[in-house]
Write a protein that holds these residues in place. Structure first.
Motif, PDB file in Angstrom:
ATOM      1  N   LEU A 150     -36.909   1.794 -15.774  1.00 42.78           N
ATOM      2  CA  LEU A 150     -37.955   1.275 -14.935  1.00 42.78           C
ATOM      3  C   LEU A 150     -39.291   2.197 -14.637  1.00 42.78           C
ATOM      4  O   LEU A 150     -40.340   1.859 -14.478  1.00 42.78           O
ATOM      5  CB  LEU A 150     -37.402   0.790 -13.816  1.00 42.78           C
ATOM      6  N   ALA A 151     -38.696   3.358 -14.534  1.00 42.75           N
ATOM      7  CA  ALA A 151     -39.897   4.256 -14.003  1.00 42.75           C
ATOM      8  C   ALA A 151     -40.979   4.654 -15.162  1.00 42.75           C
ATOM      9  O   ALA A 151     -42.081   4.461 -15.138  1.00 42.75           O
ATOM     10  CB  ALA A 151     -39.388   5.827 -13.687  1.00 42.75           C
ATOM     11  N   LYS A 152     -40.425   4.740 -16.348  1.00 41.53           N
ATOM     12  CA  LYS A 152     -41.165   4.783 -17.479  1.00 41.53           C
ATOM     13  C   LYS A 152     -42.238   3.478 -17.587  1.00 41.53           C
ATOM     14  O   LYS A 152     -43.294   3.604 -18.002  1.00 41.53           O
ATOM     15  CB  LYS A 152     -40.328   5.134 -18.937  1.00 41.53           C
ATOM     16  N   VAL A 153     -41.648   2.264 -17.568  1.00 36.28           N
ATOM     17  CA  VAL A 153     -42.100   0.746 -17.651  1.00 36.28           C
ATOM     18  C   VAL A 153     -43.277   0.911 -16.477  1.00 36.28           C
ATOM     19  O   VAL A 153     -44.662   0.652 -16.747  1.00 36.28           O
ATOM     20  CB  VAL A 153     -41.291  -0.187 -17.226  1.00 36.28           C
ATOM     21  N   ALA A 154     -42.906   1.452 -14.969  1.00 37.54           N
ATOM     22  CA  ALA A 154     -43.906   1.369 -14.293  1.00 37.54           C
ATOM     23  C   ALA A 154     -45.148   2.206 -14.645  1.00 37.54           C
ATOM     24  O   ALA A 154     -46.246   1.915 -14.546  1.00 37.54           O
ATOM     25  CB  ALA A 154     -43.408   2.067 -13.034  1.00 37.54           C
ATOM     26  N   GLY A 155     -44.965   3.556 -15.480  1.00 31.20           N
ATOM     27  CA  GLY A 155     -45.935   4.346 -16.025  1.00 31.20           C
ATOM     28  C   GLY A 155     -46.916   3.690 -16.880  1.00 31.20           C
ATOM     29  O   GLY A 155     -47.956   3.771 -17.142  1.00 31.20           O
ATOM     30  N   LEU A 156     -46.232   3.016 -17.961  1.00 31.83           N
ATOM     31  CA  LEU A 156     -46.897   2.494 -19.012  1.00 31.83           C
ATOM     32  C   LEU A 156     -47.613   1.009 -18.465  1.00 31.83           C
ATOM     33  O   LEU A 156     -48.781   1.007 -18.999  1.00 31.83           O
ATOM     34  CB  LEU A 156     -45.927   1.864 -20.016  1.00 31.83           C
ATOM     35  N   LEU A 157     -47.155   0.382 -17.390  1.00 40.27           N
ATOM     36  CA  LEU A 157     -48.075  -0.621 -16.761  1.00 40.27           C
ATOM     37  C   LEU A 157     -48.823  -0.134 -15.844  1.00 40.27           C
ATOM     38  O   LEU A 157     -49.903  -0.988 -15.381  1.00 40.27           O
ATOM     39  CB  LEU A 157     -46.788  -1.808 -16.438  1.00 40.27           C
ATOM     40  N   GLY A 158     -48.896   1.010 -15.409  1.00 40.87           N
ATOM     41  CA  GLY A 158     -49.718   1.558 -14.442  1.00 40.87           C
ATOM     42  C   GLY A 158     -49.448   0.883 -13.162  1.00 40.87           C
ATOM     43  O   GLY A 158     -50.409   0.670 -12.162  1.00 40.87           O
ATOM     44  N   ALA A 159     -48.080   0.591 -12.660  1.00 41.49           N
ATOM     45  CA  ALA A 159     -47.920   0.164 -11.404  1.00 41.49           C
ATOM     46  C   ALA A 159     -47.029   1.059 -10.641  1.00 41.49           C
ATOM     47  O   ALA A 159     -46.343   1.954 -11.280  1.00 41.49           O
ATOM     48  CB  ALA A 159     -46.888  -1.137 -11.912  1.00 41.49           C
ATOM     49  N   LYS A 160     -47.316   0.822  -9.265  1.00 39.84           N
ATOM     50  CA  LYS A 160     -46.349   1.602  -8.448  1.00 39.84           C
ATOM     51  C   LYS A 160     -45.066   1.412  -8.727  1.00 39.84           C
ATOM     52  O   LYS A 160     -44.105   2.551  -8.582  1.00 39.84           O
ATOM     53  CB  LYS A 160     -46.992   1.597  -6.934  1.00 39.84           C
ATOM     54  N   THR A 161     -44.391   0.421  -8.571  1.00 41.69           N
ATOM     55  CA  THR A 161     -43.089  -0.135  -8.752  1.00 41.69           C
ATOM     56  C   THR A 161     -43.163  -1.254  -9.691  1.00 41.69           C
ATOM     57  O   THR A 161     -44.124  -1.962  -9.947  1.00 41.69           O
ATOM     58  CB  THR A 161     -42.672  -0.682  -7.335  1.00 41.69           C
ATOM     59  N   VAL A 162     -42.008  -1.231 -10.328  1.00 40.89           N
ATOM     60  CA  VAL A 162     -41.550  -2.200 -11.131  1.00 40.89           C
ATOM     61  C   VAL A 162     -40.029  -2.763 -10.919  1.00 40.89           C
ATOM     62  O   VAL A 162     -39.154  -1.816 -10.444  1.00 40.89           O
ATOM     63  CB  VAL A 162     -41.379  -1.822 -12.646  1.00 40.89           C
ATOM     64  N   ARG A 163     -39.955  -3.981 -10.685  1.00 40.17           N
ATOM     65  CA  ARG A 163     -38.284  -4.582 -10.494  1.00 40.17           C
ATOM     66  C   ARG A 163     -37.986  -5.443 -11.445  1.00 40.17           C
ATOM     67  O   ARG A 163     -38.849  -6.225 -12.084  1.00 40.17           O
ATOM     68  CB  ARG A 163     -38.100  -4.937  -8.897  1.00 40.17           C
ATOM     69  N   LEU A 164     -36.903  -5.642 -11.552  1.00 42.50           N
ATOM     70  CA  LEU A 164     -36.151  -7.077 -12.412  1.00 42.50           C
ATOM     71  C   LEU A 164     -36.499  -8.254 -11.575  1.00 42.50           C
ATOM     72  O   LEU A 164     -36.454  -8.128 -10.419  1.00 42.50           O
ATOM     73  CB  LEU A 164     -34.593  -6.821 -12.367  1.00 42.50           C
ATOM     74  N   ALA A 165     -36.842  -9.229 -12.370  1.00 39.99           N
ATOM     75  CA  ALA A 165     -37.275 -10.631 -11.899  1.00 39.99           C
ATOM     76  C   ALA A 165     -35.967 -11.191 -11.175  1.00 39.99           C
ATOM     77  O   ALA A 165     -34.872 -10.948 -11.642  1.00 39.99           O
ATOM     78  CB  ALA A 165     -37.755 -11.403 -13.010  1.00 39.99           C
ATOM     79  N   THR A 166     -35.891 -11.767 -10.211  1.00 36.83           N
ATOM     80  CA  THR A 166     -35.063 -12.547  -9.764  1.00 36.83           C
ATOM     81  C   THR A 166     -34.622 -14.090 -10.246  1.00 36.83           C
ATOM     82  O   THR A 166     -35.360 -14.222 -11.183  1.00 36.83           O
ATOM     83  CB  THR A 166     -35.305 -12.599  -8.169  1.00 36.83           C
ATOM     84  N   GLU A 167     -33.263 -14.354 -10.085  1.00 30.39           N
ATOM     85  CA  GLU A 167     -32.947 -15.262 -10.849  1.00 30.39           C
ATOM     86  C   GLU A 167     -33.717 -16.769 -10.518  1.00 30.39           C
ATOM     87  O   GLU A 167     -34.214 -17.518 -11.414  1.00 30.39           O
ATOM     88  CB  GLU A 167     -31.507 -15.845 -10.559  1.00 30.39           C
ATOM     89  N   ALA A 168     -34.187 -17.033  -9.330  1.00 31.73           N
ATOM     90  CA  ALA A 168     -35.287 -17.768  -8.790  1.00 31.73           C
ATOM     91  C   ALA A 168     -36.674 -17.830  -9.604  1.00 31.73           C
ATOM     92  O   ALA A 168     -37.211 -18.808 -10.159  1.00 31.73           O
ATOM     93  CB  ALA A 168     -35.515 -17.786  -7.509  1.00 31.73           C
ATOM     94  N   GLU A 169     -37.044 -16.383  -9.539  1.00 33.80           N
ATOM     95  CA  GLU A 169     -38.444 -16.269 -10.347  1.00 33.80           C
ATOM     96  C   GLU A 169     -38.236 -16.442 -11.942  1.00 33.80           C
ATOM     97  O   GLU A 169     -38.980 -17.158 -12.579  1.00 33.80           O
ATOM     98  CB  GLU A 169     -38.753 -14.678 -10.363  1.00 33.80           C
ATOM     99  N   MET A 170     -36.795 -16.129 -12.648  1.00 34.13           N
ATOM    100  CA  MET A 170     -36.650 -16.692 -14.127  1.00 34.13           C
ATOM    101  C   MET A 170     -36.894 -18.093 -14.110  1.00 34.13           C
ATOM    102  O   MET A 170     -37.328 -18.431 -15.219  1.00 34.13           O
ATOM    103  CB  MET A 170     -35.269 -15.806 -14.178  1.00 34.13           C
ATOM    104  N   HIS A 171     -36.038 -18.851 -13.106  1.00 33.06           N
ATOM    105  CA  HIS A 171     -36.168 -20.124 -13.394  1.00 33.06           C
ATOM    106  C   HIS A 171     -37.308 -20.762 -13.365  1.00 33.06           C
ATOM    107  O   HIS A 171     -37.687 -21.696 -14.296  1.00 33.06           O
ATOM    108  CB  HIS A 171     -34.990 -20.724 -12.351  1.00 33.06           C
ATOM    109  N   ALA A 172     -38.300 -20.164 -12.513  1.00 33.12           N
ATOM    110  CA  ALA A 172     -39.758 -20.749 -12.225  1.00 33.12           C
ATOM    111  C   ALA A 172     -40.642 -20.505 -13.535  1.00 33.12           C
ATOM    112  O   ALA A 172     -41.482 -21.277 -13.886  1.00 33.12           O
ATOM    113  CB  ALA A 172     -40.370 -20.291 -10.925  1.00 33.12           C
ATOM    114  N   LEU A 173     -40.289 -19.235 -14.281  1.00 34.33           N
ATOM    115  CA  LEU A 173     -40.907 -18.760 -15.287  1.00 34.33           C
ATOM    116  C   LEU A 173     -40.431 -19.619 -16.509  1.00 34.33           C
ATOM    117  O   LEU A 173     -41.381 -19.681 -17.442  1.00 34.33           O
ATOM    118  CB  LEU A 173     -40.848 -17.445 -15.395  1.00 34.33           C
ATOM    119  N   PHE A 174     -39.338 -19.586 -16.627  1.00 32.74           N
ATOM    120  CA  PHE A 174     -38.538 -20.240 -18.066  1.00 32.74           C
ATOM    121  C   PHE A 174     -37.907 -21.371 -17.380  1.00 32.74           C
ATOM    122  O   PHE A 174     -36.564 -21.317 -17.650  1.00 32.74           O
ATOM    123  CB  PHE A 174     -37.790 -19.224 -18.698  1.00 32.74           C
TER     124      PHE A 174
END
Length: 176
Positions: free
Chosen positions: A78-102
């Motif tokens: 996740l630290a590498k992903v944050a660097g690649l995305l230019g984000a201070k923090t990156v976290r896994l999506a929650t189940e509720a977020e996953m349900h809303a997205l997909f």
């Protein structure tokens, strides 16, 4: 959820994915398997190497969601992903977020086609080295196999090294 509604929802996502592949004249194979809840279980059920199974993970970076696709036997840094995305923090999506997205997918069985859901997609460099990939079809009981080149042409993801142990970003369509 009653089994009829669940079956109807599952058929919708598998059908959507099949229509997408057929519309682009991409050969594929849908393989039913016993119900699995993890990428490792799916690999075992299908008797395939872990690096051939494309695991889809959704993360939230600041206010945007990003689909990450990597081999089932790899872990995300996740630290590498944050660097690649230019984000201070990156976290896994929650189940509720996953349900809303997909909404037509079972949680944890999202197929690796961000364009189906208008979600930005990144693929780990190690995935593109495989001749073919296997991925979830939106359910925990079906997988789709297709040529990696066809997948890349259709998904047109950004390619980078973001699994644990990877060191750098490689050729990509756009750096964010």
């Amino acid at each position: 959820m009653c089994s009829f509604v669940r079956k109807e929802r599952e058929m919708a996502v598998v059908g959507r994915l099949q229509r997408l592949l057929e519309q682009h004249h991409i050969p594929y194979c849908v393989t039913p398997h016993v119900q699995t809840l993890t990428a490792k279980e799916t690999v075992d059920a299908l008797c395939i190497p872990g690096q051939k199974m494309a695991k889809t993970v959704i993360v939230k970076a600041c206010s945007r969601y990003v689909m990450l696709v990597l081999p089932a036997d790899a872990r995300i840094d996740l630290a590498k992903v944050a660097g690649l995305l230019g984000a201070k923090t990156v976290r896994l999506a929650t189940e509720a977020e996953m349900h809303a997205l997909f909404p037509d997918c079972e949680i944890g069985a999202t197929p690796p086609f961000g364009d189906l859901y208008d979600v930005e997609e990144w693929v780990d460099h190690s995935m593109i080295q495989m001749r073919e990939i296997v991925c979830d079809a939106g359910t925990h009981r079906e997988a789709v196999t297709l040529q990696t080149g066809d997948f890349m042409a259709l998904a047109h993801p950004t390619v980078a090294n973001f699994h644990a142990g990877a060191a750098r970003c490689t050729k990509s369509r756009a750096m964010h």
